[in-house]
Write an enzyme that holds these catalytic residues in place. Structure first.
Site, PDB file in Angstrom:
ATOM      1  N   HIS A  81      -7.123  -4.366  10.201  1.00 46.78           N
ATOM      2  CA  HIS A  81      -6.862  -4.170   8.766  1.00 46.78           C
ATOM      3  C   HIS A  81      -5.580  -4.882   8.352  1.00 46.78           C
ATOM      4  CE1 HIS A  81      -4.662  -0.140   9.723  1.00 46.78           C
ATOM      5  NE2 HIS A  81      -3.735  -0.948   9.278  1.00 46.78           N
ATOM      6  N   ASP A  95       0.822  -1.213   0.000  1.00 52.31           N
ATOM      7  CA  ASP A  95       0.000   0.000   0.000  1.00 52.31           C
ATOM      8  C   ASP A  95       0.856   1.263   0.000  1.00 52.31           C
ATOM      9  OD1 ASP A  95       0.955  -0.364   2.589  1.00 52.31           O
ATOM     10  OD2 ASP A  95      -1.001  -0.831   3.428  1.00 52.31           O
ATOM     11  N   ASN A 105      -7.344  -2.333  14.258  1.00 50.78           N
ATOM     12  CA  ASN A 105      -8.746  -2.653  13.957  1.00 50.78           C
ATOM     13  C   ASN A 105      -8.866  -3.885  13.052  1.00 50.78           C
ATOM     14  OD1 ASN A 105      -7.861  -1.696  11.525  1.00 50.78           O
ATOM     15  ND2 ASN A 105      -9.276   0.049  11.406  1.00 50.78           N
ATOM     16  N   GLU A 147      -9.564  -1.801   5.277  1.00 51.87           N
ATOM     17  CA  GLU A 147     -10.154  -1.431   6.566  1.00 51.87           C
ATOM     18  C   GLU A 147     -11.449  -2.220   6.806  1.00 51.87           C
ATOM     19  OE1 GLU A 147      -8.560   0.316   8.646  1.00 51.87           O
ATOM     20  OE2 GLU A 147      -8.057   2.333   7.976  1.00 51.87           O
TER      21      GLU A 147
HETATM   22  C1  GLP Z   1      -0.355   0.251   8.650  1.00 44.17           C
HETATM   23  C2  GLP Z   1      -0.085  -0.445   7.302  1.00 44.17           C
HETATM   24  C3  GLP Z   1      -0.278  -1.907   7.429  1.00 44.17           C
HETATM   25  C4  GLP Z   1       0.439  -2.356   8.682  1.00 44.17           C
HETATM   26  C5  GLP Z   1      -0.341  -1.890   9.868  1.00 44.17           C
HETATM   27  C6  GLP Z   1       0.343  -2.157  11.200  1.00 44.17           C
HETATM   28  O1  GLP Z   1      -1.362   1.162   8.606  1.00 44.17           O
HETATM   29  N1  GLP Z   1      -0.842   0.025   6.187  1.00 44.17           N
HETATM   30  O2  GLP Z   1       0.200  -2.564   6.264  1.00 44.17           O
HETATM   31  O3  GLP Z   1       0.515  -3.746   8.728  1.00 44.17           O
HETATM   32  O4  GLP Z   1      -0.775  -0.580   9.724  1.00 44.17           O
HETATM   33  O5  GLP Z   1       1.266  -1.172  11.514  1.00 44.17           O
HETATM   34  P1  GLP Z   1       2.206  -1.254  12.769  1.00 44.17           P
HETATM   35  O6  GLP Z   1       3.154  -2.365  12.482  1.00 44.17           O
HETATM   36  O7  GLP Z   1       2.906   0.086  12.811  1.00 44.17           O
HETATM   37  O8  GLP Z   1       1.373  -1.531  13.959  1.00 44.17           O
END
Ligand code: GLP
Length: 261
Positions: free
Chosen positions: A138, A67, A136, A143
């Site tokens: 995702h 993404d 959440n 989402e």
């Molecule tokens: C982000 C990314 C995800 C990632 C997630 C967890 O928003 N788009 O691909 O896996 O949130 O992030 P973190 O590892 O900082 O908790």
């Protein structure tokens, strides 16, 4: 689902890195789906360390990031382009033409997303998708919603997701985190031949339990991984605390490479 429980975030990242190295060694030209986020940082550190030790060769790998924020230039400090350069691409032997990221700044994002899906399909799809999980539930930027979009699309970000991302390149100002992102779709991710989900920290314990042992629902996008035939979930102790001790859906191991069956 196989679940690896490791004592710490560092050892969990190291176990995930071993699985990536295994794919790099086993598949001639592996196609990898790559995550961003804080959880991924120690994973990339472990991969860079293995590369420096001569144990991880990326020369024939091809990568597709999951993404990117809509509207951000590639050199914006909060962009996932920047994240990937800093944490992986500048440190391993991945030629730039073998790395793919959605471009957040494009005018015609529909054409961009179609181009991305086409390029990935031409290369045979993902051999390995490496995922983190949002608070959440995702994955990538899919989402929670009444329905999910299968292929790469433009996603509206939940306010909690914007807050969670504010520390990385947005000076903790969540209002500066874009409202939308371009994200690989849930179907594209689930088409990967193997999936690794890496989650660490006590703050992830509750969503990990819901995703792995709760109902399969688009309200928890990561729960759709329960229907995938080859998922390895790599957790540290803190992220595993809410999992039931025994669950018919989960095969737990303490550490090391999961047994093939
Ligand atoms: C982000 C990314 C995800 C990632 C997630 C967890 O928003 N788009 O691909 O896996 O949130 O992030 P973190 O590892 O900082 O908790």
């Amino acid at each position: 689902m196989q679940v690896l429980k490791l004592p710490s975030a560092t050892t969990a990242a190291s176990a995930a890195a071993d699985l990536v190295v295994d794919t790099l060694g086993r598949i001639a030209a592996p196609v990898l789906g790559l995550p961003t986020g804080r959880t991924a940082v120690p994973l990339y550190e472990a991969l860079v360390a293995r590369h420096r030790a001569g144990q991880a060769d990326f020369a024939r790998a091809v990568t597709f990031n999951l993404d990117e924020f809509a509207g951000l230039a590639a050199d914006h400090p909060g962009s996932y382009h920047t994240f990937m350069r800093e944490h992986l691409f500048e440190h391993v032997n991945l030629a730039p033409d073998r790395t793919h990221l959605l471009r957040g700044r494009v005018k015609d994002w529909r054409a961009e997303m179609a181009r991305y899906e086409r390029r990935l399909a031409d290369l045979g799809g993902l051999d390995l998708a490496i995922l983190g999980i949002g608070l959440n539930g995702h994955i990538a930027f899919n989402e929670p919603a009444p329905a999910l979009i299968a292929r790469t699309h433009r996603a509206r970000l939940a306010p909690s997701t914007r807050r969670a991302n504010a520390a990385s390149g947005f000076n903790h100002r969540w209002q500066e985190v874009p409202t939308h992102a371009l994200s690989m779709g849930i179907g594209t991710i689930l088409s990967a031949r193997r999936v690794i989900l890496l989650a660490t920290g006590a703050h992830k314990a509750s969503i990990v339990a819901r995703a792995l042992t709760g109902p399969v629902t688009t309200r928890v996008p990561a729960s759709l991984l329960q229907v995938h035939p080859d998922v390895v979930v790599v957790l540290d102790r803190a992220a595993a605390t809410r999992l039931p001790r025994r669950s018919p859906a989960l095969r737990s191991r303490g550490a090391g490479t999961p047994a093939a069956d």
